[in-house]
Scaffold this motif. Structure first.
Motif, PDB file in Angstrom:
ATOM      1  N   LEU A 101      -6.258   6.008   1.964  1.00 39.88           N
ATOM      2  CA  LEU A 101      -7.252   6.634   2.840  1.00 39.88           C
ATOM      3  C   LEU A 101      -7.267   6.017   4.240  1.00 39.88           C
ATOM      4  CD1 LEU A 101     -10.228   6.736   0.285  1.00 39.88           C
ATOM      5  CD2 LEU A 101      -8.785   8.657   0.983  1.00 39.88           C
ATOM      6  N   THR A 102      -6.376   5.053   4.477  1.00 40.34           N
ATOM      7  CA  THR A 102      -6.386   4.302   5.739  1.00 40.34           C
ATOM      8  C   THR A 102      -6.220   5.205   6.956  1.00 40.34           C
ATOM      9  OG1 THR A 102      -5.479   2.367   4.621  1.00 40.34           O
ATOM     10  CG2 THR A 102      -5.306   2.430   7.018  1.00 40.34           C
ATOM     11  N   ALA A 103      -5.227   6.080   6.925  1.00 43.61           N
ATOM     12  CA  ALA A 103      -4.950   6.922   8.094  1.00 43.61           C
ATOM     13  C   ALA A 103      -6.142   7.820   8.419  1.00 43.61           C
ATOM     14  CB  ALA A 103      -3.709   7.775   7.842  1.00 43.61           C
ATOM     15  N   ASP A 152      -2.248  -2.126   8.484  1.00 40.43           N
ATOM     16  CA  ASP A 152      -2.242  -2.950   7.267  1.00 40.43           C
ATOM     17  C   ASP A 152      -3.574  -3.682   7.086  1.00 40.43           C
ATOM     18  OD1 ASP A 152       0.316  -2.193   6.639  1.00 40.43           O
ATOM     19  OD2 ASP A 152       1.267  -3.946   7.568  1.00 40.43           O
ATOM     20  N   SER A 153      -4.137  -4.231   8.175  1.00 42.69           N
ATOM     21  CA  SER A 153      -5.392  -4.974   8.050  1.00 42.69           C
ATOM     22  C   SER A 153      -6.548  -4.041   7.699  1.00 42.69           C
ATOM     23  CB  SER A 153      -5.691  -5.752   9.333  1.00 42.69           C
ATOM     24  OG  SER A 153      -5.737  -4.909  10.461  1.00 42.69           O
ATOM     25  N   LEU A 154      -6.517  -2.813   8.219  1.00 41.94           N
ATOM     26  CA  LEU A 154      -7.550  -1.847   7.861  1.00 41.94           C
ATOM     27  C   LEU A 154      -7.403  -1.426   6.406  1.00 41.94           C
ATOM     28  CD1 LEU A 154      -9.944  -0.132   8.705  1.00 41.94           C
ATOM     29  CD2 LEU A 154      -8.348   1.618   9.527  1.00 41.94           C
ATOM     30  N   ALA A 155      -6.161  -1.280   5.958  1.00 41.98           N
ATOM     31  CA  ALA A 155      -5.920  -0.919   4.556  1.00 41.98           C
ATOM     32  C   ALA A 155      -6.442  -2.001   3.616  1.00 41.98           C
ATOM     33  CB  ALA A 155      -4.424  -0.696   4.331  1.00 41.98           C
ATOM     34  N   GLU A 156      -6.272  -3.261   3.992  1.00 50.87           N
ATOM     35  CA  GLU A 156      -6.784  -4.351   3.161  1.00 50.87           C
ATOM     36  C   GLU A 156      -8.307  -4.328   3.087  1.00 50.87           C
ATOM     37  OE1 GLU A 156      -5.237  -6.553   1.194  1.00 50.87           O
ATOM     38  OE2 GLU A 156      -3.461  -5.337   1.643  1.00 50.87           O
ATOM     39  N   ALA A 157      -8.946  -3.999   4.206  1.00 54.90           N
ATOM     40  CA  ALA A 157     -10.408  -3.912   4.212  1.00 54.90           C
ATOM     41  C   ALA A 157     -10.884  -2.778   3.309  1.00 54.90           C
ATOM     42  CB  ALA A 157     -10.918  -3.708   5.633  1.00 54.90           C
ATOM     43  N   GLN A 177     -16.091   8.790  -0.272  1.00 56.01           N
ATOM     44  CA  GLN A 177     -16.034   7.360  -0.602  1.00 56.01           C
ATOM     45  C   GLN A 177     -15.989   6.499   0.659  1.00 56.01           C
ATOM     46  OE1 GLN A 177     -12.586   7.425  -3.317  1.00 56.01           O
ATOM     47  NE2 GLN A 177     -13.969   6.645  -4.898  1.00 56.01           N
ATOM     48  N   LEU A 178     -15.247   6.965   1.661  1.00 53.76           N
ATOM     49  CA  LEU A 178     -15.179   6.230   2.922  1.00 53.76           C
ATOM     50  C   LEU A 178     -16.534   6.249   3.626  1.00 53.76           C
ATOM     51  CD1 LEU A 178     -11.727   7.452   4.302  1.00 53.76           C
ATOM     52  CD2 LEU A 178     -12.275   5.182   3.403  1.00 53.76           C
ATOM     53  N   GLN A 179     -17.175   7.408   3.628  1.00 54.14           N
ATOM     54  CA  GLN A 179     -18.472   7.532   4.277  1.00 54.14           C
ATOM     55  C   GLN A 179     -19.509   6.621   3.617  1.00 54.14           C
ATOM     56  OE1 GLN A 179     -19.850  11.563   4.514  1.00 54.14           O
ATOM     57  NE2 GLN A 179     -21.864  11.004   5.272  1.00 54.14           N
ATOM     58  N   ASP A 180     -19.512   6.585   2.289  1.00 57.28           N
ATOM     59  CA  ASP A 180     -20.508   5.795   1.561  1.00 57.28           C
ATOM     60  C   ASP A 180     -20.277   4.292   1.679  1.00 57.28           C
ATOM     61  OD1 ASP A 180     -21.639   8.165   0.757  1.00 57.28           O
ATOM     62  OD2 ASP A 180     -20.664   8.190  -1.204  1.00 57.28           O
ATOM     63  N   ASN A 181     -19.031   3.890   1.923  1.00 59.31           N
ATOM     64  CA  ASN A 181     -18.694   2.462   1.933  1.00 59.31           C
ATOM     65  C   ASN A 181     -18.296   1.948   3.314  1.00 59.31           C
ATOM     66  OD1 ASN A 181     -18.539   1.508  -1.125  1.00 59.31           O
ATOM     67  ND2 ASN A 181     -17.700   3.584  -1.021  1.00 59.31           N
ATOM     68  N   LEU A 182     -18.673   2.688   4.358  1.00 60.47           N
ATOM     69  CA  LEU A 182     -18.236   2.321   5.703  1.00 60.47           C
ATOM     70  C   LEU A 182     -18.712   0.919   6.084  1.00 60.47           C
ATOM     71  CD1 LEU A 182     -16.669   3.273   8.138  1.00 60.47           C
ATOM     72  CD2 LEU A 182     -18.740   4.381   8.996  1.00 60.47           C
TER      73      LEU A 182
END
Length: 490
Positions: A434-436, A419-424, A398-403
Motif C-alpha cells: 500500500l506504500t505507493a 522503503d522507509s515509508l513501507a517499513e512504517a 486501513q491506511l485511513q484508520d491507521n494514519l
C-alpha cells in the motif's frame, strides 16, 4: 499594543459557513478582499472560483451573497448553495456516476443533464419569489407543478442524469415552445431537451430581485473513475455557457462554481483555457515565497483581527526553539515555524491561531513553549482530522484508520524514501504494497514534499500545486506533523 490581548483577537473560523452563521456582519467587515471581489461582483466578471482546498472558495460565495444582500436588501436576494459531494438521504455524490453510462462519446447526454439540473435549481428559486413574473403566470405555475409531480425538482445530479439518459420523461410546455422544438405535436418536451427549454423560459423571466446559485463540492481527486472527470468537464462547459447566457437575460441571476485548482487541471475539454482566462477567479495564497513572513496569510489574519500584520508579529517571540529533547536545539523564526506547520491555507492558519489562544492562560503572553504545544495540538487534532476526512473514499480504509500510527513510526522527517515509508506501514500491521498509494495521497494532501538533494529544496504540493510527485522520493514530512508525532528530522 499589549501582548496580553492576543487571546482576545478574532481570527475567524475554519468554515466560512460557520463564521457567517455566527456573525455575518463581522465576516463581511473582516473579509480580506485580496482579489478585489467588490468590483468583480458588480461587473459579473466570473462564475468559476478556482483554488486549493481550504483556500477560501466557499468564503468567496458567502462574500458575494452578503455583498448583494447589503446592496439590495436581504429580502431582495434569493440564494442557494448545492454541494455536489454531499452524502445524505436522497443525495448521491458525483463519484457514484457509473463509468459505463458516462463516456466521451456521450458528452451530449452529460451536457443536457447539467442544463436540466441547473435549470431546475434556478426555476425552483424563481418560483419562491412572489414578484417574479413566473410566480403569477398560470402556465408557469402549472409547469412547476408538473415538474414536481414528475419528481424532477429537488433531485441530485446522478438522478437527473439517469432520467436524461433513459429519456422516458416528457413535460408539456404548451405555450412556451414552438412545435419545431418539441418532441411531439402535443408540445411535450423530452428530458433530453427539457433543460434547454427551461433555460429559455428562465432567461425571459422578469423580477426586480437578485438570484445566486452556488455549486460547491468539486474537491475530490478520484483517479480510477473516468465518469467523474467527464461529468465535471460537462459541468464547466455548461456552466460557462449558462454564465454568458445569463449576462444577457432579463433577470439578475448569478452562477458560482467552486473548483479545486488541481481538480480543474485534471478536467480536460476544449475551452478549459478560455474559461480559466475569461470567466474565472483564482483564489491562491501564493505560498511559494522565499520569506514566510511575506505570506499574504499574515495580512489575512491581520484583517480578521482588525490590526496590521506588523502588530500581529509583535505578539510572537522572534524565534521558536526546537530540538531540545534531542540535545540539538535550534531556533526557527516564528513566521516560518507557524506557516510551515500548516498547508498554507486560511482555514488552517486560523485554526492554528485559535489553538495558540487556547494555550494562553488569562492575561498570558506567547512563549516558544506555548506555541510549540499549540502546534502539536493543531497537527494531531486539527490537521490530521482534516486530512483523514479528505481521505474518505480516496484512500484504502486501513491506511485511513491507521494514519496516525504510520506517521508515528516514520524513522525521520527528512529524506524519506519509499522503503522507509513501507517499513512504517508494516510496523502499523499493514501490507507494504500500500506504500505507493499512501505516498501519492500524502503528497497531494500536502503532507509530503519532494526533496531535491542537489539544492536541499523541498517542493510541497500545497505551495504550488503544479508540482509532480516523485514516486521514488526522497520526500520530507510536513513540519507540524513532524513535531506532533515526535519524528526526528533526520
Amino acid at each position: 499594543m499589549k501582548r496580553s490581548n492576543f487571546k482576545e483577537l478574532y481570527f475567524g473560523h475554519a468554515s466560512a459557513e460557520t463564521e457567517v452563521a455566527r456573525d455575518s456582519d463581522l465576516f463581511l467587515r473582516t473579509y480580506y478582499d485580496r482579489w478585489n471581489l467588490s468590483a468583480s461582483i458588480q461587473r459579473q466578471e466570473f462564475f468559476l472560483v478556482i483554488g486549493p482546498k481550504g483556500s477560501g472558495k466557499s468564503a468567496v460565495s458567502e462574500y458575494v451573497r452578503l455583498k448583494l444582500a447589503r446592496k439590495y436588501g436581504e429580502h431582495a436576494v434569493f440564494s442557494r448553495t448545492f454541494n455536489l459531494d454531499e452524502v445524505s438521504p436522497g443525495m448521491s455524490p458525483l463519484s457514484t456516476m457509473p463509468n459505463k453510462d458516462v463516456t466521451a462519446q456521450g458528452a451530449t447526454l452529460s451536457d443536457s443533464a447539467w442544463r436540466l439540473f441547473l435549470a431546475l435549481q434556478l426555476l425552483d428559486m424563481l418560483s419562491n419569489d412572489p414578484s417574479c413574473s413566473l410566480s403569477s403566470d398560470p402556465q408557469s405555475i402549472k409547469l412547476i407543478e408538473d415538474l414536481r409531480r414528475a419528481d424532477l425538482l429537488g433531485r441530485d445530479f446522478p438522478s437527473i442524469f439517469k432520467r436524461v439518459r433513459e429519456n422516458k420523461t416528457t413535460i408539456s410546455l404548451k405555450g412556451f415552445v414552438t412545435h419545431e422544438r418539441s418532441s411531439r405535436e402535443s408540445d411535450e418536451t423530452s428530458a433530453l431537451h427539457l433543460g434547454e427549454a427551461l433555460l429559455r423560459l428562465i432567461s425571459s423571466a422578469r423580477s426586480d430581485n437578485h438570484f445566486l446559485l452556488s455549486i460547491d463540492g468539486l474537491d475530490r481527486i478520484i483517479n480510477d473513475n473516468d465518469a467523474y472527470w467527464l461529468t465535471l468537464a460537462a459541468l464547466l462547459r455548461v456552466g460557462d455557457e449558462l454564465f454568458r447566457r445569463l449576462l444577457a437575460a432579463s433577470i439578475d441571476i448569478r452562477l458560482l462554481v467552486m473548483c479545486r485548482s488541481d481538480v480543474f487541471r485534471r478536467i480536460r475539454f476544449a475551452d478549459a483555457d478560455k474559461i480559466a482566462a475569461d470567466s474565472s477567479i483564482f483564489v491562491d495564497w501564493s505560498a511559494e515565497q522565499t520569506k514566510p513572513a511575506d505570506s499574504p496569510l499574515w495580512d489575512y489574519l491581520a484583517s480578521k483581527a482588525g490590526i496590521t500584520a506588523a502588530s500581529l508579529f509583535a505578539y510572537f517571540p522572534e524565534n521558536i526553539t526546537v530540538g531540545q529533547r534531542s540535545g540539538r536545539p535550534r531556533s526557527i523564526p516564528s513566521p516560518e515555524y507557524l506557516i510551515q506547520a500548516t498547508r498554507s491555507t486560511p482555514r488552517e492558519i486560523s485554526s492554528l491561531m485559535r489553538r495558540i489562544q487556547g494555550e494562553l492562560p488569562p492575561n498570558g503572553y506567547l512563549t516558544s513553549d506555548r506555541i510549540r504545544n499549540a502546534v502539536d495540538i493543531f497537527a494531531t487534532r486539527d490537521l490530521l482530522s482534516i486530512v483523514t476526512a479528505e481521505a474518505t473514499g480516496l484512500l484504502h480504509d486501513q491506511l485511513q484508520d491507521n494514519l496516525a500510527d504510520i506517521l508515528s513510526s516514520l524513522p525521520s522527517a527528512s529524506k524519506l524514501t519509499e522503503d522507509s515509508l513501507a517499513e512504517a506501514i508494516k510496523s502499523a500491521g499493514l501490507d507494504g504494497s500500500l506504500t505507493a498509494e499512501l505516498a501519492q495521497f500524502m503528497f497531494l494532501a500536502g503532507l509530503l514534499g519532494n526533496y531535491d538533494p542537489r539544492t536541499g529544496y523541498v517542493q510541497f504540493y500545497h505551495r504550488r500545486d503544479t508540482y509532480k510527485f516523485k514516486r521514488q522520493g526522497p520526500w520530507q514530512l510536513n513540519r507540524g506533523l513532524m513535531y506532533a508525532f515526535n519524528v526526528p528530522f533526520s
